[in-house]
Motif scaffolding. Structure first.
Motif, PDB file in Angstrom:
ATOM      1  N   UNK A 158      88.136   4.132 110.368  1.00  0.00           N
ATOM      2  CA  UNK A 158      88.557   5.398 110.670  1.00  0.00           C
ATOM      3  C   UNK A 158      90.026   5.419 110.588  1.00  0.00           C
ATOM      4  N   UNK A 159      90.566   6.634 110.111  1.00  0.00           N
ATOM      5  CA  UNK A 159      91.944   6.884 110.116  1.00  0.00           C
ATOM      6  C   UNK A 159      92.419   7.802 111.153  1.00  0.00           C
ATOM      7  N   UNK A 160      93.087   7.644 112.282  1.00  0.00           N
ATOM      8  CA  UNK A 160      93.346   8.129 113.569  1.00  0.00           C
ATOM      9  C   UNK A 160      94.515   9.235 113.242  1.00  0.00           C
ATOM     10  N   UNK A 161      95.378   8.933 112.522  1.00  0.00           N
ATOM     11  CA  UNK A 161      96.464   9.698 112.195  1.00  0.00           C
ATOM     12  C   UNK A 161      97.477   9.279 111.155  1.00  0.00           C
ATOM     13  N   UNK A 162      98.333  10.198 110.383  1.00  0.00           N
ATOM     14  CA  UNK A 162      99.415   9.673 109.552  1.00  0.00           C
ATOM     15  C   UNK A 162     100.604  10.006 110.106  1.00  0.00           C
ATOM     16  N   UNK A 163     101.675   9.195 109.977  1.00  0.00           N
ATOM     17  CA  UNK A 163     103.160   9.679 110.371  1.00  0.00           C
ATOM     18  C   UNK A 163     103.900   9.357 109.083  1.00  0.00           C
ATOM     19  N   UNK A 164     104.929  10.330 109.050  1.00  0.00           N
ATOM     20  CA  UNK A 164     105.803  10.176 107.816  1.00  0.00           C
ATOM     21  C   UNK A 164     107.322  10.494 108.455  1.00  0.00           C
ATOM     22  N   UNK A 165     108.073   9.873 107.744  1.00  0.00           N
ATOM     23  CA  UNK A 165     109.668  10.113 108.197  1.00  0.00           C
ATOM     24  C   UNK A 165     110.418   8.942 107.925  1.00  0.00           C
ATOM     25  N   UNK A 166     111.623   8.697 108.644  1.00  0.00           N
ATOM     26  CA  UNK A 166     112.542   7.578 108.536  1.00  0.00           C
ATOM     27  C   UNK A 166     111.564   6.280 108.856  1.00  0.00           C
ATOM     28  N   UNK A 167     111.790   5.311 108.073  1.00  0.00           N
ATOM     29  CA  UNK A 167     110.996   4.009 108.410  1.00  0.00           C
ATOM     30  C   UNK A 167     111.545   3.116 109.594  1.00  0.00           C
ATOM     31  N   UNK A 168     112.710   3.332 109.880  1.00  0.00           N
ATOM     32  CA  UNK A 168     113.243   2.539 111.012  1.00  0.00           C
ATOM     33  C   UNK A 168     112.531   3.185 112.104  1.00  0.00           C
ATOM     34  N   UNK A 169     112.548   4.669 112.278  1.00  0.00           N
ATOM     35  CA  UNK A 169     111.697   5.198 113.351  1.00  0.00           C
ATOM     36  C   UNK A 169     109.994   4.782 113.716  1.00  0.00           C
TER      37      UNK A 169
END
Length: 295
Positions: free
Chosen positions: A95-106
């Motif tokens: 299962x996939x709970x969430x996705x996150x996108x943005x600054x890689x360092x963050x």
């Protein structure tokens, strides 16, 4: 500011405020990040943007999604997080709970705190849900205890709620529980209760009082003294528990406590107690396996 989430609203949990959660997150980030996530700062360009998804590698009950959203926001408000599953969901491997996108360092800076919290919370929620299922057909409700990880209690008690359990007192300040040592130091059941009543009158506090009893004689002393809200029946075998419940006869709520496991909890519940407290919900639970992976 008032309660922050759905579970606060339905369970009346004043400890789950936005301020308390943000304070926890900032303290945890200071512990982990210190003066900088130098692994990410050294190897990833500051302007690099990427995405990741939180994957399930286990089975159980999911907990910590709402907290994860706050963690990502605290690390970098510009991160775009899309939750695909909610707290309380039954999860399985893949299962996939969430996705996150943005600054890689963050993303990398937030990764470990998100996983540490969600793995632990999901393990507690899973254990709680399992024990709750064993109470089916009885009136007993499952309680947690103060046997929690220092500075992580807010998350562990939240996870118990998500798993379907009930929070006992949050700390030493919001309820009085006179346990065996209090009773022994005070000189007995009556002395402990009467001293407590005098203290509350003197200080103007209104706190519920629970008294721990170890024998039927102590149960009778608590009944004779009165002025309490709940009687804890500590380390009593089922036959004695049943007798104690009959003796109390609904005058006060009852709580069974002490060494209760998944193998004994159904028999304990069948004695007619109102609550069953299990410290193992928070002190002896296996974390669920989750991971955050780039994609």
């Amino acid at each position: 500011m008032g309660c922050f989430c759905y579970f606060c609203t339905v369970q009346n949990t004043p400890y789950l405020t936005s301020e308390a959660l943000v304070d926890f997150i900032r303290t945890a980030l200071r512990e982990d990040v210190g003066d900088g996530d130098h692994s990410s700062l050294a190897s990833i360009p500051a302007d690099a943007r990427n995405r990741a998804r939180l994957l399930v590698k286990d089975e159980g009950v999911l907990a910590g999604v709402e907290l994860a959203l706050l963690i990502f926001k605290e690390v970098d408000p510009e991160l775009q997080v899309e939750p695909l599953l909610a707290d309380g969901a039954r999860i399985k491997h893949g299962d996939v709970v969430l996705t996150v996108e943005g600054r890689a360092q963050s993303i990398l800076t937030a990764e470990r705190l998100v996983l540490n919290c969600m793995q632990r919370m999901s393990g507690i929620a899973t254990h709680t849900a399992h024990l709750n299922s064993l109470l089916a057909g009885t009136k007993a409700r499952l309680l947690d205890t103060r046997k929690t990880t220092p500075n992580f209690r807010i998350c562990e008690k939240w996870a118990v709620l998500i798993g379907g359990g009930v929070n006992h007192r949050y700390g030493l300040f919001d309820m009085i529980i006179l346990k065996d040592n209090h009773v022994d130091y005070a000189g007995g059941i009556r002395q402990a209760i009467e001293a407590t009543q005098a203290y509350l009158a003197r200080t103007g506090r209104k706190l519920p009082i629970e008294i721990e009893t170890r024998t039927l004689a102590e149960v009778q002393q608590a009944l004779d003294t009165g002025g309490i809200d709940r009687i804890m029946l500590d380390n009593m075998p089922p036959a004695q528990l049943r007798e104690a419940v009959q003796l109390i006869a609904g005058r006060f709520s009852t709580e069974a406590s002490g060494g209760i496991t998944e193998h004994t909890i159904a028999e304990v519940a069948a004695t007619g107690v109102d609550f069953i407290s299990v410290g193992a919900l928070t002190h002896s639970t296996k974390s669920l396996d989750l991971s955050l992976k780039a994609f």
